[in-house]
Structures are given as structure tokens and as C-alpha cells.
Design an enzyme around this catalytic site. Structure first.
Site, PDB file in Angstrom:
ATOM      1  N   GLU A   1       0.806  -1.221   0.000  1.00 28.32           N
ATOM      2  CA  GLU A   1       0.000   0.000   0.000  1.00 28.32           C
ATOM      3  C   GLU A   1       0.844   1.278   0.000  1.00 28.32           C
ATOM      4  O   GLU A   1       0.851   2.026   0.989  1.00 28.32           O
ATOM      5  CB  GLU A   1      -0.945   0.034   1.213  1.00 28.32           C
TER       6      GLU A   1
ATOM      7  N   GLU B   1      -5.611  -8.548   0.965  1.00 28.99           N
ATOM      8  CA  GLU B   1      -6.260  -8.136   2.220  1.00 28.99           C
ATOM      9  C   GLU B   1      -7.725  -7.827   1.965  1.00 28.99           C
ATOM     10  O   GLU B   1      -8.074  -7.180   0.982  1.00 28.99           O
ATOM     11  CB  GLU B   1      -5.614  -6.882   2.827  1.00 28.99           C
TER      12      GLU B   1
HETATM   13  C1  PNW Z   1      -4.237  -1.955   5.610  1.00 28.84           C
HETATM   14  N1  PNW Z   1      -8.147   2.892   3.956  1.00 28.84           N
HETATM   15  O1  PNW Z   1      -4.216  -0.574   5.795  1.00 28.84           O
HETATM   16  C2  PNW Z   1      -2.872  -2.443   6.042  1.00 28.84           C
HETATM   17  O2  PNW Z   1      -2.169  -3.042   4.982  1.00 28.84           O
HETATM   18  C3  PNW Z   1      -2.869  -3.301   7.246  1.00 28.84           C
HETATM   19  O3  PNW Z   1      -1.592  -3.305   7.831  1.00 28.84           O
HETATM   20  C4  PNW Z   1      -3.940  -2.843   8.209  1.00 28.84           C
HETATM   21  O4  PNW Z   1      -3.870  -3.483   9.440  1.00 28.84           O
HETATM   22  C5  PNW Z   1      -5.269  -3.091   7.540  1.00 28.84           C
HETATM   23  O5  PNW Z   1      -5.337  -2.486   6.267  1.00 28.84           O
HETATM   24  C6  PNW Z   1      -6.463  -2.629   8.357  1.00 28.84           C
HETATM   25  O6  PNW Z   1      -6.451  -1.236   8.508  1.00 28.84           O
HETATM   26  C7  PNW Z   1      -5.252   0.237   5.326  1.00 28.84           C
HETATM   27  O7  PNW Z   1      -8.196   4.049   4.438  1.00 28.84           O
HETATM   28  C8  PNW Z   1      -5.285   1.538   5.793  1.00 28.84           C
HETATM   29  O8  PNW Z   1      -8.981   2.510   3.139  1.00 28.84           O
HETATM   30  C9  PNW Z   1      -6.241   2.424   5.330  1.00 28.84           C
HETATM   31  C10 PNW Z   1      -7.174   1.994   4.410  1.00 28.84           C
HETATM   32  C11 PNW Z   1      -7.156   0.704   3.948  1.00 28.84           C
HETATM   33  C12 PNW Z   1      -6.191  -0.173   4.413  1.00 28.84           C
END
Ligand code: PNW
Length: 446
Positions: free
Chosen positions: A172, A353
Site C-alpha cells: 500500500e 487483504e
Molecule cells: C491496511 N483505507 O491498511 C494495512 O495493509 C494493514 O496493515 C492494516 O492493518 C489493515 O489495512 C487494516 O487497517 C489500510 O483508508 C489503511 O482505506 C487504510 C485503508 C485501507 C487499508
């Protein structure tokens, strides 16, 4: 053929790669062991006020010590694929130089343990834990960091390249850009839009250099980027909302997808940033050729759609989860998967994910009833299944997450796991969703 009844039986293609995902800093703990250096997340989480309750990843789910038990739990669920990340500061404490053998040995033991259990390892090279020494030298604002990343990747490929069939470069990039450099609620905690997009370019460059490093070692493994993608929908029928949605999509999706898969940054985003922006002036001749080095697959992480207003803000339309940024819209999984195939061709896709936090508690009877997670996953599996039926080459699907873990700035309050972690004792308890997921994997569908 597509399945008209969204609750009807879902049969996935033979050999579908059912999996679960984690990342190093979120589960490993053992922050000072075996020569591990500090990362930006050690610094950030130890800075008062940065994380909920001051939580840190010092101990986390203690996976560094309990990985054998965790491997047995994965085998018990019947996982076919396990996505984890390698901690850069375990391999190079200061982000450069000779790799630390004790760090490499940990991942070698993990990978061997997976293969003994017939679980395919999928390794992410960078899940946000940049060595602090590199941050001190400019971090991702410095072009040099991309070259340091390629050297680190090379060391990992040499040590593990024969045992890992799928590599993911950077988890990401957009979250580093947005949370780390626009809004500041992730490490390194900056609020600097000009820096943010230069960081985006350097992350993309680092990705491309790592792809080239794998090819240079002659490694047989496949490699690709891991993007969190967001379908963007206009909030009304106006031309203004359509235009705002298109630009929003540029920043959320095309900035990353186009550079890797088409070899160009989207014109509308570049125009919006402006020719004098730090990003645009930081792009050098040949960079986009590096970024667009051919990849073998695309890793997609889907959590939430965006509903975009005429003024370019987002607004709420669907129910939210315990994470205030997440709106639950399974159809978005279908929309984003089919869009990739439509706009970028039939590149193999893995979902790396998808999941949600639930207010899970350990019941007096020793069970954890997270039926909301089962509904969520069932609906998203159905959407992915429809995308496959409509021609999307989706080969695997990793639930976020295997275990409850350190949810970054939210600390340990949010529980995203299929498996409950009782932090005071580190006891693991399979939630209802884990038992259900075991039957999904066994039946190759639900
Ligand atoms: C991911 N959004 O982060 C990460 O890859 C993980 O480490 C994390 O634990 C997981 O999602 C849950 O949050 C994100 O704003 C952060 O859409 C933000 C977003 C999506 C995924």
C-alpha cells in the site's frame, strides 16, 4: 456462469488459494532481539500521543517466539497460502550493508514451516517498517531510499528466493503517502502534501528496482505490487461530481496502477499536482521504465469504496465498521476487480487483504462470536466469485488478518483477526469466523 442468487452456493476454481495475511510489525514483537534495528514505527509508537493508549508493537502477538504454534493454527484452518511481511530492520538494522543472518534465519524457519505444512508462502518486502536510520537520512523523500530498498530486496532474494513462490514489493504505497505524509497519523507523522507525492514516486521507483533485482538474481518466484484500491462513485448525477470522482480515482487508484501497468502517471493527476511540484520535478528520465518493469501479478487490497461529492470531498453512504474509515460495500470488490481486468488486461490478481474489525470479546464459554465477520466475508467472497465468473483471473484471497494484532495508530483496540489473541497470556482462540473459514477452505466455497 454468474451466480444470480448472492446467497447461493459458491464453488471456487480448483486449487483456489485461500489464505490469511499479517505484517511483521503488527504481530512479531521481539523488537530488540537478534540484532533487529529500529524502524519508524518504533519511533512513532513510542512518541506520546501518537497511538491509542500509547500502544506499541514491542510485544504485539509475540509471533517471533510463537511462530511454530501459529503455523500449526494455520495448518488447522487448512490455509493454502499465508501472506506475511519481512521486517527490513531485522535484515539490515540501519537499512544498509551486510544482511543480519539471525534475521534471515527467522524467515527461513517460517518459510520452511509453511512448506512443511503445504502452505504457500507469500512474502511482502515492505509493510511500512522503514529502518529509522534511513528515515534520519531523508526517508522516502530521498531518492536514495529506493536504491537502499533494492539492495535489501536483493539480500532477501538471495537468502529465500528458492523457497518463496510469490513476492510482493511494497504494501500500500498510498497509505504511506496519505497516512504518513498527508494526514500524519501514521509514521513518520508528517503533514506535507508536497513531500507526500514525491514519496509516492520514490515508492513506485523502489518497487520497480526490486522487480529488477529479483530478475537479476534469476529467481523463479513471481513478483508484483500490493495496492489498496478504492472504487470511487459520484454522489450525484452532476457533471461536477463526475469530474471530481474521476480526479479522486486518479489519486486513489490510477497513480499507482497506471505507473506500474501502463508506464505513465495519469495526466490529470500530474496536471493537478503541477509541473513545479516536488513530485513532477523529481521524475527523472527512465524512471517510468523502471516502475513499469513487467510484473507477474497484481495484489489487491479492498476495504472500502469512496462516495465523492461535486466539491471533491467524500461522504457516507454505506454502513461503517468499527473502523470509521470503512464503509461496508461488498459490490465494491466486484467493481474494483472487474475494472482492473477491463482497464489493464488479464493480469493475474491475488486479493491480499480484505476484512473488518469487530468488537470481539472472549465469552465465558471460551468462544468468540464474530458472526458479523462471517457475513462480511461471505458477501465479499460472493462478489469475488462473480468477478471470477465474469472473467477476472483471481487466483487467491487472503483475509486480513490471521490474528488480532497491532492496528497501527488504533493500537490493540481494533481486533481484525480470525483468531483472537488474549494479549495478557498470548493465548490464541479461534473465533467463530475461523471455524467457518476452515469449512470454506475444505469445501472450496460456501
Ligand atoms: C491496511 N483505507 O491498511 C494495512 O495493509 C494493514 O496493515 C492494516 O492493518 C489493515 O489495512 C487494516 O487497517 C489500510 O483508508 C489503511 O482505506 C487504510 C485503508 C485501507 C487499508
Amino acid at each position: 456462469e454468474s451466480n444470480a442468487d448472492p446467497r447461493g452456493p459458491l464453488h471456487f476454481p480448483p486449487g483456489f488459494g485461500w489464505g490469511a495475511a499479517t505484517s511483521a510489525y503488527q504481530i512479531e514483537g521481539a523488537a530488540k532481539e537478534d540484532g533487529r534495528g529500529e524502524s519508524v514505527w518504533d519511533t512513532f509508537s513510542h512518541t506520546p500521543g501518537r497511538t491509542r493508549n500509547g500502544d506499541t508493537g514491542d510485544v504485539a502477538a509475540d509471533h517471533y517466539h510463537r511462530y511454530r504454534d501459529d503455523l500449526d493454527l494455520m495448518a488447522d484452518l487448512g490455509l493454502r497460502s499465508y501472506r506475511f511481511s519481512i521486517s527490513w530492520p531485522r535484515i539490515q538494522a540501519d537499512g544498509a550493508g551486510k544482511p543480519n543472518q539471525r534475521g534471515l534465519d527467522f524467515y527461513r524457519r517460517l518459510v520452511d514451516g509453511l512448506r512443511e505444512r503445504n502452505i504457500a508462502p507469500m512474502a511482502t518486502l515492505f509493510h511500512w517498517d522503514l529502518p529509522q536510520a534511513l528515515q534520519d537520512a531523508g526517508g522516502w523523500e530521498s531518492r536514495d531510499t529506493a536504491y537502499r530498498f533494492a539492495e535489501y530486496a536483493d539480500a532477501v532474494f538471495r537468502a529465500l528466493g528458492d523457497q518463496v513462490p510469490v513476492w510482493l514489493t511494497i504494501n500500500e504505497p498510498k497509505t504511506v503517502v496519505q497516512n504518513g505524509y498527508l494526514w500524519g497519523h501514521h509514521a513518520p507523522g508528517r503533514q506535507d502534501p508536497a513531500a507526500a507525492y514525491l514519496v509516492a514516486h520514490h515508492l513506485q521507483l523502489a518497487h520497480g528496482l526490486a522487480v529488477q533485482a529479483l530478475r537479476a538474481t534469476g529467481g523463479a518466484g513471481r513478483i508484483g505490487p500490493a495496492f489498496n484500491l478504492h472504487p470511487c462513485y459520484p454522489a450525484d448525477d452532476s457533471a461536477e461530481a463526475a469530474a471530481a470522482t474521476r480526479l479522486y480515482d486518479g489519486y486513489e487508484n490510477r497513480l499507482y496502477l497506471d505507473s506500474v501497468l501502463k508506464g505513465s502517471y495519469p495526466e490529470d493527476v500530474l496536471a493537478d499536482l503541477g509541473p513545479d511540484s516536488r513530485m513532477v520535478s523529481g521524475i527523472r528520465d527512465g524512471d517510468l521504465d523502471v516502475i513499469a518493469s513487467p510484473v507477474d501479478l497484481l495484489a489487491v487490497q479492498y476495504y472500502t469504496p469512496y462516495y465523492v461529492t461535486a466539491s471533491g470531498d467524500t461522504t457516507r453512504r454505506w454502513p461503517t465498521s468499527e473502523a470509521d474509515w470503512q464503509q461496508i460495500h461488498p459490490e465494491g470488490m466486484y467493481d474494483i476487480l472487474t475494472r482492473i481486468t477491463r482497464d489493464y488486461g488479464r493480469i493475474p490478481i491475488t486479493v491480499t487483504e480484505n476484512g473488518l474489525p469487530c468488537p470481539d470479546t472472549l465469552g465465558a464459554d471460551g468462544t468468540v462470536d464474530d458472526s458479523g465477520r462471517i457475513d462480511f466475508l461471505r458477501d465479499h467472497f460472493a462478489a469475488a466469485h462473480r468477478a471470477i465468473a465474469d472473467g477476472v483471473p483471481l487466483e487467491s484471497y487472503h483475509v486480513w488478518s490471521l490474528l488480532d494484532n497491532f492496528e497501527w495508530a488504533e493500537g490493540y483496540d481494533q481486533r481484525w483477526g480470525l483468531i483472537y489473541v488474549d494479549y495478557p497470556t498470548q493465548r490464541r482462540v479461534l473465533k467463530r469466523s475461523a471455524h467457518w473459514y476452515r469449512t470454506v477452505i475444505r469445501d472450496n466455497g460456501c
